[in-house]
Design a protein around this motif. Structure first.
Motif, mmCIF file in Angstrom:
data_model
loop_
_atom_site.group_PDB
_atom_site.id
_atom_site.type_symbol
_atom_site.label_atom_id
_atom_site.label_comp_id
_atom_site.label_asym_id
_atom_site.label_seq_id
_atom_site.Cartn_x
_atom_site.Cartn_y
_atom_site.Cartn_z
ATOM 1 N N THR A 152 70.428 93.754 0.027
ATOM 2 C CA THR A 152 71.735 93.956 0.461
ATOM 3 C C THR A 152 71.873 93.497 2.164
ATOM 4 O O THR A 152 73.033 93.522 2.520
ATOM 5 C CB THR A 152 72.359 95.566 0.322
ATOM 6 O OG1 THR A 152 71.680 96.276 1.135
ATOM 7 C CG2 THR A 152 72.587 95.626 -1.154
ATOM 8 N N VAL A 154 71.766 90.299 2.593
ATOM 9 C CA VAL A 154 72.445 89.082 2.653
ATOM 10 C C VAL A 154 73.487 89.127 1.530
ATOM 11 O O VAL A 154 73.637 89.933 0.589
ATOM 12 C CB VAL A 154 71.250 88.030 2.107
ATOM 13 C CG1 VAL A 154 70.306 87.901 3.203
ATOM 14 C CG2 VAL A 154 70.902 88.454 0.738
ATOM 15 N N PRO A 155 74.410 88.156 1.654
ATOM 16 C CA PRO A 155 75.563 88.128 0.573
ATOM 17 C C PRO A 155 75.003 88.215 -0.797
ATOM 18 O O PRO A 155 74.095 87.410 -1.026
ATOM 19 C CB PRO A 155 76.389 87.064 1.083
ATOM 20 C CG PRO A 155 76.116 86.864 2.592
ATOM 21 C CD PRO A 155 74.910 87.184 2.678
ATOM 22 N N SER A 185 83.713 92.516 -0.886
ATOM 23 C CA SER A 185 82.677 93.685 -0.358
ATOM 24 C C SER A 185 83.055 94.727 -1.019
ATOM 25 O O SER A 185 84.109 95.411 -0.715
ATOM 26 C CB SER A 185 82.501 93.585 1.309
ATOM 27 O OG SER A 185 82.067 92.353 1.774
ATOM 28 N N SER A 188 78.505 96.990 0.477
ATOM 29 C CA SER A 188 77.762 96.367 1.633
ATOM 30 C C SER A 188 78.679 95.785 2.570
ATOM 31 O O SER A 188 80.056 95.775 2.453
ATOM 32 C CB SER A 188 76.969 95.141 0.961
ATOM 33 O OG SER A 188 76.223 95.847 -0.233
ATOM 34 N N ASP A 189 78.197 95.422 3.798
ATOM 35 C CA ASP A 189 79.033 94.592 4.577
ATOM 36 C C ASP A 189 79.083 93.221 4.404
ATOM 37 O O ASP A 189 80.106 92.493 4.987
ATOM 38 C CB ASP A 189 78.292 94.654 6.108
ATOM 39 C CG ASP A 189 78.059 96.217 6.749
ATOM 40 O OD1 ASP A 189 78.881 96.715 6.358
ATOM 41 O OD2 ASP A 189 77.181 96.228 7.520
ATOM 42 N N THR A 190 78.429 92.760 3.351
ATOM 43 C CA THR A 190 78.611 91.389 2.925
ATOM 44 C C THR A 190 79.074 91.457 1.276
ATOM 45 O O THR A 190 79.027 92.394 0.895
ATOM 46 C CB THR A 190 77.487 90.354 3.117
ATOM 47 O OG1 THR A 190 76.575 91.409 2.245
ATOM 48 C CG2 THR A 190 76.922 90.299 4.517
ATOM 49 N N PRO A 191 79.801 90.370 0.814
ATOM 50 C CA PRO A 191 80.358 90.401 -0.400
ATOM 51 C C PRO A 191 79.061 90.803 -1.646
ATOM 52 O O PRO A 191 78.139 90.346 -1.590
ATOM 53 C CB PRO A 191 80.546 88.941 -0.865
ATOM 54 C CG PRO A 191 81.105 88.482 0.497
ATOM 55 C CD PRO A 191 80.027 88.781 1.651
ATOM 56 N N ASP A 192 79.525 91.681 -2.511
ATOM 57 C CA ASP A 192 78.743 92.102 -3.593
ATOM 58 C C ASP A 192 78.897 91.693 -4.759
ATOM 59 O O ASP A 192 78.244 91.693 -5.677
ATOM 60 C CB ASP A 192 78.790 93.528 -3.504
ATOM 61 C CG ASP A 192 78.461 94.595 -2.562
ATOM 62 O OD1 ASP A 192 77.244 94.285 -2.059
ATOM 63 O OD2 ASP A 192 79.382 94.991 -1.856
ATOM 64 N N ILE A 316 79.971 80.364 0.575
ATOM 65 C CA ILE A 316 80.099 81.593 1.587
ATOM 66 C C ILE A 316 81.198 81.334 2.600
ATOM 67 O O ILE A 316 81.996 82.046 2.695
ATOM 68 C CB ILE A 316 78.823 82.097 2.168
ATOM 69 C CG1 ILE A 316 77.777 82.659 1.473
ATOM 70 C CG2 ILE A 316 79.101 82.897 3.393
ATOM 71 C CD1 ILE A 316 76.462 82.802 1.813
#
Length: 319
Positions: A152, A154-155, A185, A188-192, A316
């Motif tokens: 998690t 990274v995206p 997202s 997480s702080d990036t897209p899940d 991304i």
């Protein structure tokens, strides 16, 4: 036997250590991990030699197997290549496209081999049908995973979807024309969760969905081409090939026949290729040894790894 050293002794690193130790192609010299107390425990538990510095390990081997967090890939790989060592590097190849392209060029300059750990290329369900995939014009991929804190950082595109990006680029012989994508997202702080549509110059379209917060695991791809449909289940290790051929004049009573508006008849044939069970990680490591020993291009070269990362970055960037 090629002398090998492993950088990183986490979950995947320990798998690599075990397989290199068992392989008839490699002599496992040792490993390095920056958390010394943990590394010494791994050494004690499994009997692998802990080497106290990256430079020392690189000097002792022919091949460096990089199984560190992605952030450290570039630094470790550059150091090994510049010392004339072959490198196996886990996916994604690096954190940035610029880093990947630098490594891609460096292996040529130093005349060494490099392979990226896109392990699904060695999945027996894919290898059973990869030779039958010719000029697909529509591809659909679903890669869904239950939540796991590992990855998690990274995206989801770099964590999961990049497997399918690499597979698609390996079977579509055309340049990417356009990319459309959306990502969300959730935890997480990036897209899940992410969905991407990749359009190629030759007209092929690939639709990819990846999620790391699914209720169930799924890893399926479907390839549509003229007169054939090929399905690959990477998780269950199953493949199916459905082919259409001109129907005979007197088909069997149980034959499945389709007739279009012009009256043309096609017979449908179902085929389930034999799947040979394997250890995909061992196969990719040993295929790399073969590329080094025979001076051939690795199955997943750094050039291909860099291209997969470039497309992933386009996805991304289009969120």
């Amino acid at each position: 036997m090629l002398k090998a050293g492993v950088l990183g002794a986490g979950h995947l690193g320990k798998i690599h250590l075990k397989l290199l130790k068992e392989s008839s192609e490699y002599e496992l010299i040792g490993f390095y991990d920056p958390i010394e107390s943990y590394a010494k425990q791994v050494s004690e538990d499994f009997g692998y030699k802990f080497v106290e510095s990256i430079d020392e390990l690189i000097d002792m081997v022919d091949v460096i197997d990089i199984v560190t967090p992605t952030l450290n890939h570039f630094e470790c790989a550059k150091k090994a290549i510049e010392k004339g060592k072959h490198i196996f590097i886990e996916k994604p190849i690096t954190k940035t496209v610029e880093e990947a392209e630098t490594l891609r060029d460096l292996v040529y300059q130093m005349n060494v081999r490099g392979q990226v750990g896109h392990v699904e290329r060695f999945n027996p369900a894919f290898t059973a049908v990869s030779g039958m995939i010719h000029n697909p014009m529509f591809i659909e991929c679903h890669r869904l995973a239950e939540f796991n804190p590992r990855g998690t950082d990274v995206p989801v595109v770099l964590d999961l979807m990049i497997h399918d990006i690499d597979i698609i680029l390996s079977v579509v012989n055309s340049e990417v024309k356009d990319v459309h994508a959306s990502g969300v997202s959730v935890i997480s702080d990036t897209p899940d969760i992410a969905n991407a549509r990749i359009e190629f110059e030759n007209g092929c379209v690939a639709n990819l969905t990846a999620s790391r917060i699914s209720m169930k695991n799924m890893r399926k791809s479907r390839f549509f081409q003229k007169d054939a449909y090929i399905s690959v289940d990477f998780l269950e290790k199953k493949s199916e090939v459905v082919k259409m051929k001109d129907a005979p004049e007197n088909p069997d009573d149980f034959a499945m026949i389709l007739q279009n508006a012009e009256g043309n008849k096609k017979q449908i044939y179902f085929e389930n290729p034999k799947i040979l069970q394997n250890n995909a990680i061992l196969d990719e490591l040993e295929s790399f040894a073969s590329a080094i020993n025979n001076n051939t291009t690795p199955v997943v070269s750094l050039k291909q790894g860099a291209k997969a990362l470039q497309v992933a970055q386009q996805i991304i960037d289009s969120f």
